[in-house]
Design a protein around this motif. Structure first.
Motif, mmCIF file in Angstrom:
data_model
loop_
_atom_site.group_PDB
_atom_site.id
_atom_site.type_symbol
_atom_site.label_atom_id
_atom_site.label_comp_id
_atom_site.label_asym_id
_atom_site.label_seq_id
_atom_site.Cartn_x
_atom_site.Cartn_y
_atom_site.Cartn_z
ATOM 1 N N VAL A 5 0.899 -1.239 0.001
ATOM 2 C CA VAL A 5 -0.040 -0.127 0.092
ATOM 3 C C VAL A 5 0.650 1.301 0.043
ATOM 4 C CG1 VAL A 5 -1.708 1.281 1.388
ATOM 5 C CG2 VAL A 5 -1.945 -1.115 0.951
ATOM 6 N N THR A 6 1.981 1.164 0.761
ATOM 7 C CA THR A 6 2.751 2.573 0.976
ATOM 8 C C THR A 6 3.421 2.672 -0.563
ATOM 9 O OG1 THR A 6 3.311 1.944 3.234
ATOM 10 C CG2 THR A 6 4.858 3.343 2.048
ATOM 11 N N TYR A 29 2.496 1.952 -3.416
ATOM 12 C CA TYR A 29 1.094 2.383 -4.304
ATOM 13 C C TYR A 29 0.930 3.881 -4.155
ATOM 14 C CZ TYR A 29 -3.304 2.864 -6.501
ATOM 15 O OH TYR A 29 -4.340 3.424 -7.266
ATOM 16 N N LEU A 30 0.814 4.126 -2.844
ATOM 17 C CA LEU A 30 0.449 5.351 -2.633
ATOM 18 C C LEU A 30 1.659 6.538 -2.871
ATOM 19 C CD1 LEU A 30 -1.207 5.205 0.892
ATOM 20 C CD2 LEU A 30 -2.429 5.618 -1.555
ATOM 21 N N SER A 73 1.474 7.304 -6.400
ATOM 22 C CA SER A 73 0.584 8.262 -6.827
ATOM 23 C C SER A 73 0.411 9.607 -6.581
ATOM 24 C CB SER A 73 -0.823 7.582 -6.010
ATOM 25 O OG SER A 73 -0.754 8.093 -4.658
ATOM 26 N N TRP A 76 -0.198 11.217 -4.010
ATOM 27 C CA TRP A 76 0.069 11.344 -2.606
ATOM 28 C C TRP A 76 1.510 11.703 -2.327
ATOM 29 C CZ3 TRP A 76 -3.048 9.869 2.098
ATOM 30 C CH2 TRP A 76 -4.325 9.494 1.688
ATOM 31 N N VAL A 116 2.120 9.956 2.083
ATOM 32 C CA VAL A 116 2.200 8.742 2.871
ATOM 33 C C VAL A 116 2.710 8.996 4.490
ATOM 34 C CG1 VAL A 116 3.758 6.541 3.081
ATOM 35 C CG2 VAL A 116 2.927 7.311 0.722
ATOM 36 N N LEU A 124 -0.456 10.389 6.119
ATOM 37 C CA LEU A 124 -1.393 9.331 6.485
ATOM 38 C C LEU A 124 -0.906 8.357 7.626
ATOM 39 C CD1 LEU A 124 -3.989 7.782 5.543
ATOM 40 C CD2 LEU A 124 -2.629 6.569 4.085
#
Length: 111
Positions: A76-77, A79-80, A83, A85, A90, A93
């Motif tokens: 997930v990290t 991917y973000l 992105s 973000w 990251v 979040l």
């Protein structure tokens, strides 16, 4: 735990604003230290919350969820971070997720 987790949340969010690699590594070192200070206390909470006859099953489930998080978090990290973000998002979040812990502890401790 509340102090360490709150400081961890704030420091994780702070990392997103740092421009120096050295400063980021230094702040992350403090984050890891603070998290190590809280580690054993999670098991104390589990031990006090469940009957002794269920401790093995509950602690196994807790460990399973923690291990699952350690498997999926890097995916997930990544991917973000790739992105819109970016790495700053990251870390913000991560700080936002981390603050949930001390807030819940305050709620449970006073409830």
């Amino acid at each position: 735990m509340i102090v360490c987790l709150t400081a961890t949340a704030l420091l994780l969010a702070l990392v997103s604003t740092l421009t120096s690699t050295f400063a980021a590594v230094l702040v992350m070192t403090v984050v890891v230290f603070l998290l190590y200070l809280t580690g054993t206390q999670y098991w104390i909470i589990v031990g006090e919350a469940v009957p002794a006859s269920r401790y093995g099953a509950v602690s196994g489930a807790v460990q399973m969820f923690a291990t699952s998080a350690s498997i999926f978090a890097p995916l997930v990290t990544g991917y973000l971070a790739d992105s819109a973000w970016g790495w700053g998002g990251v870390f913000v979040l991560a700080g936002a997720i981390t603050i949930v812990g001390p807030v819940l502890l305050l709620f449970v401790a006073t409830g």
